[in-house]
Design an enzyme around this catalytic site. Sequence first.
Site, mmCIF file in Angstrom:
data_model
loop_
_atom_site.group_PDB
_atom_site.id
_atom_site.type_symbol
_atom_site.label_atom_id
_atom_site.label_comp_id
_atom_site.label_asym_id
_atom_site.label_seq_id
_atom_site.Cartn_x
_atom_site.Cartn_y
_atom_site.Cartn_z
ATOM 1 N N HIS A 222 52.465 24.461 4.841
ATOM 2 C CA HIS A 222 52.271 25.516 5.833
ATOM 3 C C HIS A 222 51.526 26.664 5.188
ATOM 4 C CE1 HIS A 222 53.196 28.512 8.911
ATOM 5 N NE2 HIS A 222 53.337 27.477 9.714
ATOM 6 N N ASP A 276 56.140 20.262 12.586
ATOM 7 C CA ASP A 276 55.687 18.987 13.151
ATOM 8 C C ASP A 276 56.312 17.766 12.489
ATOM 9 O OD1 ASP A 276 53.837 20.031 15.066
ATOM 10 O OD2 ASP A 276 52.580 20.650 13.382
#
Length: 315
Positions: A222, A276
Amino acid sequence: LAEHSNYEEIAYLLLFGKLPAKQELKDFTRKLAEQRQLPKELVKLMKIYTKTANSMDALRTSVSLLADYDTNLSDLSVEKNLERGIDLVAKFPTLVTTAYRIKHDLKLVKPKKNLSSAANFLCMLLGETPREVAVKALDTDFILHAEHGFNASTFSARVTISTLSDMYAAIASAIGTLKGPLHGGAAEEVFIMLKKIGAAENVESYAENALKKKEKIMGFGHRVYKTMDPRAVHLKAMSKKLAEDTRNFQYFSISEKLEHVVVPLLKEKRIYPNVDFYSPTVYNNLKIPEELFDAIFATSRISGWVAHVIEQLSD
Ligand code: COA
């Protein structure tokens, strides 16, 4: 919020900047339910372009066409944009599920006024009344995806509106950006990877091979979080609960093993599961097809995008 709120309350919080009082939430929820129906002419057009389109492309085209029903596009006042924003939040689930059912030659399901956004989405998609546990899971998923600060798709929406364009153009930009596999498209890629791995015993060899070839493990990493994405914590718990409920552990066990194997391997780079990573196993157990994983993200994130567009215009 993920544990104690619901998606309608979060959408209100994002659009109006405060949590609603009881009556305000009731009125807002009713308004969303009443505005789910799509213009008849739009559905006619959808029968052409959704046949071959990817679900995100279809959604982007639908949003562009919705602009044609707005008689005062150049009015960028907060009041008018809130009106448009509420309409978009209400219509996104209908746009996504209608496009899917047209594409797969399924009879269209009318939106239900008596259901929450999450329950209505499942009902319109699957053509059956969803179970309580499924509604709760999707509602939480919607809360977790509704807003996330200054991410790539939100940035696109802000750039577009900053030229004094219009709400639909800004949202179409955001959808185009969310589609990429490094952003919202990652969830579908994760599921493709889980299917490729096939079983928990194949995880180690898959991960080692992929990293040796410098391939990315989708659903990891991320731009901001250098620890486990806090949304992934909730999604993992939900994924486990749904696996127990449906007694389908196949993908949850592969995901969990992958997390255990990959985290130590990428520890130095501070790469951990993101939002996700566990959502595909949640969706799979809700019988949501993988081609819609990204569009579900958009169905929830629309409330965050609209809030950012209004905020960008305010200064
Ligand atoms: N798997 C393996 N290695 C990864 C990785 C992943 N998922 N994500 C990043 N890395 C590695 C890169 O290869 C790079 O290694 P290097 O320094 O040896 O070249 C290093 O970590 C930094 O990568 P970078 O792409 O610059 O990090 P970033 O912070 O800019 O990227 C993402 C963030 C999200 C784009 C990136 O982590 C990614 O592509 N993840 C996979 C896609 C995904 O899940 N997206 C959803 C995000 S919510």
